[in-house]
Design a protein around this motif. Structure first.
Motif, PDB file in Angstrom:
ATOM      1  N   ALA A 286      21.466  46.114  29.091  1.00 40.60           N
ATOM      2  CA  ALA A 286      20.326  46.023  29.715  1.00 40.60           C
ATOM      3  C   ALA A 286      19.838  44.889  28.085  1.00 40.60           C
ATOM      4  N   PHE A 287      20.298  44.828  27.405  1.00 37.13           N
ATOM      5  CA  PHE A 287      19.913  43.650  26.564  1.00 37.13           C
ATOM      6  C   PHE A 287      20.394  42.361  27.117  1.00 37.13           C
ATOM      7  N   GLU A 288      20.995  42.229  27.870  1.00 38.01           N
ATOM      8  CA  GLU A 288      21.488  40.613  28.382  1.00 38.01           C
ATOM      9  C   GLU A 288      20.291  40.775  29.772  1.00 38.01           C
ATOM     10  N   ALA A 289      20.314  42.282  30.113  1.00 36.79           N
ATOM     11  CA  ALA A 289      18.907  42.249  31.076  1.00 36.79           C
ATOM     12  C   ALA A 289      17.561  41.636  30.629  1.00 36.79           C
ATOM     13  N   VAL A 290      17.707  42.239  29.627  1.00 33.61           N
ATOM     14  CA  VAL A 290      15.917  41.588  28.782  1.00 33.61           C
ATOM     15  C   VAL A 290      15.840  39.933  28.252  1.00 33.61           C
ATOM     16  N   LEU A 291      17.286  39.888  28.416  1.00 35.28           N
ATOM     17  CA  LEU A 291      16.860  37.827  28.263  1.00 35.28           C
ATOM     18  C   LEU A 291      16.780  37.249  29.347  1.00 35.28           C
ATOM     19  N   GLY A 292      17.321  37.869  30.229  1.00 34.53           N
ATOM     20  CA  GLY A 292      17.177  37.199  32.092  1.00 34.53           C
ATOM     21  C   GLY A 292      15.380  37.580  32.550  1.00 34.53           C
ATOM     22  N   ALA A 293      15.041  38.460  31.975  1.00 36.98           N
ATOM     23  CA  ALA A 293      13.558  38.904  32.454  1.00 36.98           C
ATOM     24  C   ALA A 293      12.468  38.198  31.501  1.00 36.98           C
ATOM     25  N   LEU A 294      12.429  37.756  30.395  1.00 37.91           N
ATOM     26  CA  LEU A 294      12.501  37.021  29.380  1.00 37.91           C
ATOM     27  C   LEU A 294      12.129  35.151  30.183  1.00 37.91           C
ATOM     28  N   TYR A 295      13.233  34.394  30.273  1.00 38.67           N
ATOM     29  CA  TYR A 295      13.858  33.839  30.779  1.00 38.67           C
ATOM     30  C   TYR A 295      12.993  33.358  32.671  1.00 38.67           C
ATOM     31  N   LEU A 296      13.479  34.023  33.095  1.00 40.70           N
ATOM     32  CA  LEU A 296      12.651  34.175  34.117  1.00 40.70           C
ATOM     33  C   LEU A 296      10.759  33.973  34.223  1.00 40.70           C
ATOM     34  N   SER A 297      10.284  34.853  33.356  1.00 42.90           N
ATOM     35  CA  SER A 297       9.229  34.960  32.907  1.00 42.90           C
ATOM     36  C   SER A 297       8.742  32.970  33.170  1.00 42.90           C
ATOM     37  N   THR A 298       9.236  32.921  32.387  1.00 36.54           N
ATOM     38  CA  THR A 298       8.618  30.942  32.503  1.00 36.54           C
ATOM     39  C   THR A 298       9.281  30.794  32.586  1.00 36.54           C
ATOM     40  N   HIS A 299      10.539  30.654  33.301  1.00 30.60           N
ATOM     41  CA  HIS A 299      11.912  29.543  33.850  1.00 30.60           C
ATOM     42  C   HIS A 299      12.239  28.379  32.684  1.00 30.60           C
ATOM     43  N   SER A 300      12.200  28.713  31.593  1.00 28.81           N
ATOM     44  CA  SER A 300      12.643  28.422  30.499  1.00 28.81           C
ATOM     45  C   SER A 300      13.155  29.398  29.295  1.00 28.81           C
ATOM     46  N   MET A 301      13.878  28.612  28.108  1.00 27.23           N
ATOM     47  CA  MET A 301      13.766  29.763  27.324  1.00 27.23           C
ATOM     48  C   MET A 301      12.601  29.674  25.891  1.00 27.23           C
ATOM     49  N   ASP A 302      12.199  29.363  26.322  1.00 24.91           N
ATOM     50  CA  ASP A 302      10.928  29.545  25.374  1.00 24.91           C
ATOM     51  C   ASP A 302      10.709  30.853  24.427  1.00 24.91           C
ATOM     52  N   LEU A 303      11.000  32.101  25.485  1.00 22.16           N
ATOM     53  CA  LEU A 303      10.799  33.416  25.521  1.00 22.16           C
ATOM     54  C   LEU A 303      12.140  34.028  24.624  1.00 22.16           C
ATOM     55  N   VAL A 304      13.061  33.348  25.061  1.00 23.84           N
ATOM     56  CA  VAL A 304      14.578  33.712  24.124  1.00 23.84           C
ATOM     57  C   VAL A 304      15.095  32.709  22.949  1.00 23.84           C
ATOM     58  N   ARG A 305      14.609  31.627  23.151  1.00 28.10           N
ATOM     59  CA  ARG A 305      15.295  30.897  21.639  1.00 28.10           C
ATOM     60  C   ARG A 305      14.198  30.724  20.419  1.00 28.10           C
ATOM     61  N   SER A 306      13.337  30.908  20.612  1.00 27.55           N
ATOM     62  CA  SER A 306      12.066  31.200  19.039  1.00 27.55           C
ATOM     63  C   SER A 306      12.590  32.542  18.447  1.00 27.55           C
ATOM     64  N   TRP A 307      13.246  33.766  18.490  1.00 24.28           N
ATOM     65  CA  TRP A 307      13.783  33.923  17.744  1.00 24.28           C
ATOM     66  C   TRP A 307      14.790  34.806  18.051  1.00 24.28           C
ATOM     67  N   LEU A 308      16.195  34.635  19.178  1.00 20.87           N
ATOM     68  CA  LEU A 308      17.409  34.683  18.882  1.00 20.87           C
ATOM     69  C   LEU A 308      18.561  33.603  18.419  1.00 20.87           C
ATOM     70  N   ASP A 309      17.577  32.502  17.699  1.00 19.01           N
ATOM     71  CA  ASP A 309      18.185  31.439  17.459  1.00 19.01           C
ATOM     72  C   ASP A 309      19.042  32.097  16.262  1.00 19.01           C
ATOM     73  N   SER A 310      18.399  32.638  15.687  1.00 22.15           N
ATOM     74  CA  SER A 310      18.641  33.209  14.082  1.00 22.15           C
ATOM     75  C   SER A 310      19.319  34.048  14.081  1.00 22.15           C
ATOM     76  N   VAL A 311      19.114  35.412  15.222  1.00 22.51           N
ATOM     77  CA  VAL A 311      19.980  35.849  15.104  1.00 22.51           C
ATOM     78  C   VAL A 311      21.591  36.011  15.388  1.00 22.51           C
TER      79      VAL A 311
END
Length: 247
Positions: A122-147
């Motif tokens: 599910a976590f991977e699927a959420v990342l997939g959904a966020l990526y496909l929302s903008t077709h970029s890493m903008d909604l992913v790396r902004s919070w995932l990088d620090s983790v």
């Protein structure tokens, strides 16, 4: 089409991730990312999980390259394998409370043994959904990088990068030209899902240690940790023992 109530729930998850509530998220995709196959055999997170697997590997690769530009590729590979493992991703899913948002049905509701894989998927699927929302890493790396970076720092401090089986095998082949042998048994009369299997690691007739885990792989990894730490002077441990493993 997500209902108003469901969209409100999903917005609360987005905020947990550290994203603004008005982020350009495709709420239909995010809802799908949190739908297990037990709830809907045809419309579920499996395809988004496939995309998310690539997304998290790319994010981890970029974070490692940007943070440790002079590290060898072998080190990148070892650390990334830990960062994108089911165990690590399930822990992240647990930290963000994905259980609360995940749609499950039938036996999956009470399937404790399958919880880790559900959370990781599910976590991977959420990342997939966020990526496909903008077709970029903008909604992913902004919070995932620090983790990812926080976890990577811990992995780098470990003498075996958390992969004790590979480290032990490298040591044994270097010293004796042979591989360790793992003897795995299903734990009898034990209903604790984290203690389903017991593994012993041997080098010829030399017993090196025992590990316990919820899968054969986890038990072997736990046994390898005992063995590896016992044969390396970097960490002082007993010559044999028992370690619990997850995975």
């Amino acid at each position: 089409m997500t209902t108003e109530k469901r969209q409100k729930e999903l917005k609360s998850l987005i905020e947990k991730l550290g994203l603004p509530a008005n982020s350009p998220v495709d709420w239909g995709l995010l809802d799908l990312a949190l739908t297990h196959s037990s709830a809907d055999r045809k419309q579920n997170y499996e395809q988004l999980e496939f995309v998310g697997d690539a997304v998290v590997r790319l994010a981890a690769s970029e974070v490692l390259l940007e943070t440790y530009p002079n590290a060898p590729v072998g080190e990148f590979t070892a650390i990334r394998s830990v960062l994108v493992s089911d165990r690590s991703l399930a822990a992240l899913g647990d930290n963000y409370g994905l259980d609360r948002y995940l749609k499950v049905a039938g036996g999956a509701v009470t399937d404790r043994n399958g919880r880790q894989s559900r959370l990781a998927d599910a976590f991977e699927a959420v990342l997939g959904a966020l990526y496909l929302s903008t077709h970029s890493m903008d909604l992913v790396r902004s919070w995932l990088d620090s983790v990812l970076l926080s976890h990577a720092k811990k992995v780098r401090q470990d003498p075996a990068f958390y992969n004790y089986k590979d480290a032990l095998q490298e040591w044994s082949q270097g010293q004796y030209k042979i591989r360790p042998e793992y003897r795995v048994y299903e734990t009898e009369n034990n209903h604790n899902p984290t203690e389903r299997f017991t593994a012993e690691v041997w080098l010829r007739d030399r017993y090196l240690g025992t590990g316990i885990g919820q899968s054969k792989k986890a038990a072997e990894q736990a046994a390898a940790k005992v063995a590896y730490l016992s044969v390396n002077s970097q960490v002082k441990t007993p010559t044999s023992g028992v370690v619990m493993g997850n995975g």
